[in-house]
Design a protein around this motif. Structure first.
Motif, PDB file in Angstrom:
ATOM      1  N   VAL A  43       0.860  -1.185   0.000  1.00 10.82           N
ATOM      2  CA  VAL A  43       0.000   0.000   0.000  1.00 10.82           C
ATOM      3  C   VAL A  43       0.896   1.235   0.000  1.00 10.82           C
ATOM      4  O   VAL A  43       1.876   1.289   0.749  1.00 10.82           O
ATOM      5  N   GLY A  45       1.132   5.256   0.799  1.00 10.90           N
ATOM      6  CA  GLY A  45       0.544   6.473   1.354  1.00 10.90           C
ATOM      7  C   GLY A  45       0.995   7.617   0.453  1.00 10.90           C
ATOM      8  O   GLY A  45       0.828   7.567  -0.765  1.00 10.90           O
ATOM      9  N   SER A  46       1.659   8.620   1.046  1.00 10.74           N
ATOM     10  CA  SER A  46       2.148   9.748   0.245  1.00 10.74           C
ATOM     11  C   SER A  46       3.598   9.572  -0.184  1.00 10.74           C
ATOM     12  O   SER A  46       4.205  10.512  -0.695  1.00 10.74           O
ATOM     13  N   HIS A  48       6.376   9.269   1.610  1.00  8.03           N
ATOM     14  CA  HIS A  48       7.359  10.065   2.347  1.00  8.03           C
ATOM     15  C   HIS A  48       8.256   9.229   3.248  1.00  8.03           C
ATOM     16  O   HIS A  48       8.941   9.777   4.113  1.00  8.03           O
ATOM     17  N   SER A  49       8.256   7.926   3.043  1.00  8.35           N
ATOM     18  CA  SER A  49       9.237   7.101   3.759  1.00  8.35           C
ATOM     19  C   SER A  49      10.514   7.015   2.931  1.00  8.35           C
ATOM     20  O   SER A  49      10.454   6.986   1.698  1.00  8.35           O
ATOM     21  N   ASP A 106       6.579  17.194  11.606  1.00  8.69           N
ATOM     22  CA  ASP A 106       7.211  18.332  10.948  1.00  8.69           C
ATOM     23  C   ASP A 106       6.513  18.727   9.650  1.00  8.69           C
ATOM     24  O   ASP A 106       6.645  19.857   9.181  1.00  8.69           O
ATOM     25  N   GLY A 114      -0.276   5.871   6.153  1.00  7.91           N
ATOM     26  CA  GLY A 114       1.189   5.858   6.126  1.00  7.91           C
ATOM     27  C   GLY A 114       1.777   6.426   7.403  1.00  7.91           C
ATOM     28  O   GLY A 114       2.757   5.896   7.953  1.00  7.91           O
ATOM     29  N   THR A 118       4.082   3.867  10.309  1.00 12.56           N
ATOM     30  CA  THR A 118       5.506   3.927  10.671  1.00 12.56           C
ATOM     31  C   THR A 118       5.741   4.600  12.025  1.00 12.56           C
ATOM     32  O   THR A 118       6.869   4.895  12.380  1.00 12.56           O
ATOM     33  N   HIS A 121       5.471  10.847  14.425  1.00 16.30           N
ATOM     34  CA  HIS A 121       5.283  11.602  15.670  1.00 16.30           C
ATOM     35  C   HIS A 121       5.688  13.051  15.482  1.00 16.30           C
ATOM     36  O   HIS A 121       6.385  13.397  14.510  1.00 16.30           O
ATOM     37  N   VAL A 171      -4.989  -1.128   5.896  1.00 16.94           N
ATOM     38  CA  VAL A 171      -5.794  -0.324   6.817  1.00 16.94           C
ATOM     39  C   VAL A 171      -6.688   0.572   5.967  1.00 16.94           C
ATOM     40  O   VAL A 171      -6.189   1.326   5.129  1.00 16.94           O
ATOM     41  N   ARG A 296      14.015  15.894  19.368  1.00 15.61           N
ATOM     42  CA  ARG A 296      12.613  16.021  19.805  1.00 15.61           C
ATOM     43  C   ARG A 296      12.336  15.071  20.979  1.00 15.61           C
ATOM     44  O   ARG A 296      13.107  14.138  21.230  1.00 15.61           O
ATOM     45  N   HIS A 345      13.455   4.809  13.427  1.00 21.04           N
ATOM     46  CA  HIS A 345      12.160   5.198  12.846  1.00 21.04           C
ATOM     47  C   HIS A 345      11.913   4.248  11.687  1.00 21.04           C
ATOM     48  O   HIS A 345      12.782   4.058  10.828  1.00 21.04           O
TER      49      HIS A 345
HETATM   50  C1  LIG Z   1      10.092  15.804   4.590  1.00 24.02           C
HETATM   51  C2  LIG Z   1       9.732  14.724   5.574  1.00 24.02           C
HETATM   52  C3  LIG Z   1       9.400  15.075   6.867  1.00 24.02           C
HETATM   53  C4  LIG Z   1       9.051  14.069   7.794  1.00 24.02           C
HETATM   54  N1  LIG Z   1       8.739  14.446   9.074  1.00 24.02           N
HETATM   55  C5  LIG Z   1       8.457  13.495   9.987  1.00 24.02           C
HETATM   56  C6  LIG Z   1       8.141  13.850  11.326  1.00 24.02           C
HETATM   57  O1  LIG Z   1       8.094  15.016  11.693  1.00 24.02           O
HETATM   58  N2  LIG Z   1       7.907  12.838  12.213  1.00 24.02           N
HETATM   59  C7  LIG Z   1       7.962  11.533  11.846  1.00 24.02           C
HETATM   60  O2  LIG Z   1       7.761  10.668  12.697  1.00 24.02           O
HETATM   61  N3  LIG Z   1       8.220  11.171  10.581  1.00 24.02           N
HETATM   62  C8  LIG Z   1       8.454  12.114   9.650  1.00 24.02           C
HETATM   63  N4  LIG Z   1       8.715  11.747   8.353  1.00 24.02           N
HETATM   64  C9  LIG Z   1       8.561  10.330   7.990  1.00 24.02           C
HETATM   65  C10 LIG Z   1       7.128  10.066   7.512  1.00 24.02           C
HETATM   66  O3  LIG Z   1       6.172  10.632   8.385  1.00 24.02           O
HETATM   67  C11 LIG Z   1       6.859   8.556   7.485  1.00 24.02           C
HETATM   68  O4  LIG Z   1       7.792   7.907   6.670  1.00 24.02           O
HETATM   69  C12 LIG Z   1       5.431   8.244   7.021  1.00 24.02           C
HETATM   70  O5  LIG Z   1       5.233   6.867   6.997  1.00 24.02           O
HETATM   71  C13 LIG Z   1       5.133   8.777   5.638  1.00 24.02           C
HETATM   72  O6  LIG Z   1       3.763   8.692   5.385  1.00 24.02           O
HETATM   73  P1  LIG Z   1       3.273   8.351   3.917  1.00 24.02           P
HETATM   74  O7  LIG Z   1       1.811   8.549   3.838  1.00 24.02           O
HETATM   75  O8  LIG Z   1       4.116   9.045   2.932  1.00 24.02           O
HETATM   76  O9  LIG Z   1       3.544   6.773   3.917  1.00 24.02           O
HETATM   77  P2  LIG Z   1       4.353   5.882   2.896  1.00 24.02           P
HETATM   78  O10 LIG Z   1       5.795   6.227   2.984  1.00 24.02           O
HETATM   79  O11 LIG Z   1       3.707   5.933   1.566  1.00 24.02           O
HETATM   80  O12 LIG Z   1       4.103   4.451   3.563  1.00 24.02           O
HETATM   81  C14 LIG Z   1       4.647   4.165   4.831  1.00 24.02           C
HETATM   82  C15 LIG Z   1       4.275   2.733   5.244  1.00 24.02           C
HETATM   83  O13 LIG Z   1       2.892   2.647   5.558  1.00 24.02           O
HETATM   84  C16 LIG Z   1       2.268   1.652   4.755  1.00 24.02           C
HETATM   85  N5  LIG Z   1       0.920   2.111   4.479  1.00 24.02           N
HETATM   86  C17 LIG Z   1       0.534   3.311   3.995  1.00 24.02           C
HETATM   87  N6  LIG Z   1      -0.813   3.374   3.972  1.00 24.02           N
HETATM   88  C18 LIG Z   1      -1.281   2.186   4.430  1.00 24.02           C
HETATM   89  C19 LIG Z   1      -2.574   1.641   4.640  1.00 24.02           C
HETATM   90  N7  LIG Z   1      -3.686   2.323   4.397  1.00 24.02           N
HETATM   91  N8  LIG Z   1      -2.662   0.380   5.107  1.00 24.02           N
HETATM   92  C20 LIG Z   1      -1.568  -0.345   5.386  1.00 24.02           C
HETATM   93  N9  LIG Z   1      -0.312   0.131   5.222  1.00 24.02           N
HETATM   94  C21 LIG Z   1      -0.179   1.381   4.760  1.00 24.02           C
HETATM   95  C22 LIG Z   1       3.139   1.532   3.514  1.00 24.02           C
HETATM   96  O14 LIG Z   1       2.982   0.307   2.864  1.00 24.02           O
HETATM   97  C23 LIG Z   1       4.514   1.681   4.154  1.00 24.02           C
HETATM   98  O15 LIG Z   1       4.909   0.481   4.759  1.00 24.02           O
HETATM   99  C24 LIG Z   1       9.049  12.694   7.404  1.00 24.02           C
HETATM  100  C25 LIG Z   1       9.390  12.356   6.089  1.00 24.02           C
HETATM  101  C26 LIG Z   1       9.728  13.368   5.175  1.00 24.02           C
HETATM  102  C27 LIG Z   1      10.094  12.979   3.770  1.00 24.02           C
END
Ligand SMILES: Cc1cc2nc3c(=O)[nH]c(=O)nc-3n(C[C@H](O)[C@H](O)[C@H](O)COP(=O)(O)OP(=O)(O)OC[C@H]3O[C@@H](n4cnc5c(N)ncnc54)[C@H](O)[C@@H]3O)c2cc1C
Length: 391
Positions: A43, A45-46, A48-49, A106, A114, A118, A121, A171, A296, A345
Motif C-alpha cells: 500500500v 501512502g504519500s 514520504h518514507s 514536521d 502511512g 511507521t 510523531h 488499513v 525532539r 524510525h
Molecule cells: C520531509 C519529511 C518530513 C518528515 N517528518 C516526519 C516527522 O516530523 N515525524 C515523523 O515521525 N516522521 C516524519 N517523516 C517520515 C514520515 O512521516 C513517514 O515515513 C510516514 O510513513 C510517511 O507517510 P506516507 O503517507 O508518505 O507513507 P508511505 O511512505 O507511503 O508508507 C509508509 C508505510 O505505511 C504503509 N501504508 C501506507 N498506507 C497504508 C494503509 N492504508 N494500510 C496499510 N499500510 C499502509 C506503507 O505500505 C509503508 O509500509 C518525514 C518524512 C519526510 C520525507
C-alpha cells in the motif's frame, strides 16, 4: 521508467497493477486476484518514507481516493477517518467541527495510513505518536477478511496494529481520538549550542512542544517552543520569529529541498548524552555537514512496534542533502544510537533486521505471530519487509 517513486527519490518500482480503490470491496477483489496470480501486495501512502517499504512489482494500492471523514462521534471527540486522507486535509476537515489532532509532525502531507504505519510523531514530552490516539481500526487481511479492532473489545489487537507498516493488511480507516481545536504560540530562538544544552531539561518541560535543530557548521541551535494560547496574531509584537495560529497550521512546515534522513528513538534519559556524542562525531569526522540534526521528545505508548513502546523517548534525526554522500555519516550515527539502545524510525534509513529488532522490542515476537496468522503466505512482504520480519 518507474511508475512509482518516493518523495526523496531514492526508492522506485514498477508494479504490475497500480490500483486506486474507492471502496473496501474493490480491495477485497484485488486481494483475491493477488492470491490467484501469486502477486505481492503493498500500500502506498504519500511516499514520504525513505525506506523501500512501499516498493512492489505486484499490486500497489494507492488509497488517495479512499479519503475523508467517514463518521464523527461528537460525544466522544472522535472520528472514523479513511486511511488515504492526508493529515493536511484532515486538519482542514476537523477545524470547522471545532476539533484537531492532538499533535502533528514536521510536515502534514502524509496519508493517515502511512503516518500511523511507521509510528510518525511530532514533539512534546507529554505527547505520544499519532498512532497512540487510534481507538479503532478497519483492516483487510490478505484473505480479504475485514477485521475491525476497537480499544474496548480488542486492546491487544489494536496495540499490534497501530504501528504495523502494512504488514498485517490494508488499513482502510482509523478511529482517531481528537482534542478541541486549539491555538499555538510558536517562538523560534537562535542560541549557541552549549548554552542550550545547559538548560535543555527546563526548556523541554516548559513547553507543550519543544524541539531544536543543531546546525553543525556554525554550531548554533534553532530552538522552537510552542505553547497553547487564547491570543491571536494581532496580539503579537512585530517579532520576526514568532507566530500564533490554529495548531494544524502552525505545527507543520513545508519541506521543498530533498534530503535523506536517519532517525533513532533513544530512552529520554540518554537523549542529551547521545546528542553530545553525535555532535562530537560530526565535528571530528563530518565537519562539512550543512544539514541540521533535529532533537525532539516523545511520550511513551503501548503499540508493540512504536519506537516509544513502554519508554519515555528522545528522537534524534540526522539529515543529508539528496545526492550528497550519506553512508559514512549515517553509519557513524547508527553506531552511537545502538550504544544507547536506539530504535530506528520505521520510515527512515537504518540497517536493522529481524534479529536486531527482536532485541529492541519486547513484543516483537507477539507481533510476528499475529502477522504469520493474518498473512501466512507473506502476501504483504517485499524485500525490505522480509529483512525486518523474516531475516
Ligand atoms: C520531509 C519529511 C518530513 C518528515 N517528518 C516526519 C516527522 O516530523 N515525524 C515523523 O515521525 N516522521 C516524519 N517523516 C517520515 C514520515 O512521516 C513517514 O515515513 C510516514 O510513513 C510517511 O507517510 P506516507 O503517507 O508518505 O507513507 P508511505 O511512505 O507511503 O508508507 C509508509 C508505510 O505505511 C504503509 N501504508 C501506507 N498506507 C497504508 C494503509 N492504508 N494500510 C496499510 N499500510 C499502509 C506503507 O505500505 C509503508 O509500509 C518525514 C518524512 C519526510 C520525507
Amino acid at each position: 521508467m518507474a511508475a512509482w517513486q518516493n518523495w526523496a527519490g531514492n526508492v522506485d518500482c514498477v508494479p504490475q497493477h497500480i490500483v486506486r480503490p474507492e471502496h473496501e470491496s474493490e480491495i477485497v477483489e484485488w486481494l483475491a486476484q493477488a492470491a490467484d496470480d501469486d502477486l505481492g501486495v503493498r500500500v502506498a501512502g504519500s511516499g514520504h518514507s525513505f525506506m523501500p517499504l512501499v516498493a512492489t512489482d505486484g499490486i500497489l494500492f494507492d488509497l488517495s481516493s479512499l479519503s475523508g471523514i467517514a463518521r464523527f462521534e461528537h460525544d466522544a471527540n472522535r472520528a472514523w477517518v479513511r486511511a488515504g486522507t492526508t493529515l493536511h486535509a484532515l486538519g482542514e476537515l476537523l477545524h470547522p467541527a471545532g476539533l484537531a489532532l492532538q499533535n502533528l509532525g514536521d510536515i502534514d502531507v502524509q496519508a493517515l495510513g502511512g503516518a500511523l504505519g511507521t509510528g510518525t510523531h511530532g514533539t512534546g514530552s507529554t505527547l505520544p505518536n499519532l498512532s497512540a490516539r487510534v481507538s479503532g481500526l478497519r483492516i483487510l487481511r490478505a484473505d480479504g477478511q475485514l477485521v475491525v479492532l476497537r480499544e474496548d473489545t480488542d486492546p491487544d489487537g489494536l496495540r499490534a496494529a497501530r504501528v504495523s507498516l502494512g504488514a498485517l493488511g490494508v488499513v482502510t480507516a482509523a478511529r482517531i481520538d481528537l482534542v478541541p481545536a486549539y491555538r499555538l504560540h510558536e517562538r523560534v530562538e537562535r542560541l549557541p549550542m552549549d548554552a542550550l544544552l545547559t538548560e535543555l531539561d527546563e526548556r523541554v518541560a516548559a513547553s507543550r512542544h519543544f524541539e531544536f535543530f543543531w546546525y553543525p557548521g556554525r554550531d548554533f541551535a534553532e530552538a522552537k517552543h510552542l505553547q497553547p494560547t487564547e491570543a491571536s496574531e494581532n496580539d503579537l509584537p512585530d517579532v520576526k520569529y514568532e507566530r500564533i495560529g490554529w495548531s494544524h497550521r502552525i505545527l507543520p512546515s513545508v519541506r521543498d529541498d530533498r534530503f535523506l534522513e536517519m532517525e533513532y528513538s533513544v530512552p529520554a534519559a540518554a537523549g542529551p548524552d547521545c546528542f553530545r556524542e553525535i555532535r562530537a562525531r560530526i565535528g571530528s569526522h563530518h565537519p562539512d555537514l550543512q544539514w541540521p540534526v533535529e532533537y525532539r521528545t516523545l511520550h511513551s505508548d503501548e503499540a508493540w512496534l512504536s519506537t516509544a513502546h513502554a519508554r519515555e523517548t528522545v528522537t534524534i534525526s540526522i539529515h543529508q542533502g539528496q545526492g550528497l554522500p550519506h553512508e559514512a555519516l549515517f553509519a557513524d550515527a547508527e553506531a552511537i544510537f545502538a550504544e544507547h539502545g536506539g530504535r530506528p524510525h520505521w520510515g527512515k534509513m537504518h540497517t536493522q533486521n529481524a534479529q536486531s529488532l527482536g532485541a529492541l522490542y519486547p513484543r516483537f515476537e507477539a507481533f510476528q505471530s499475529l502477522r504469520r496468522e493474518w498473512d501466512p503466505d507473506g502476501r504483504f512482504m517485499n524485500p525490505a519487509l522480509r529483512r525486518l520480519f523474516e531475516a
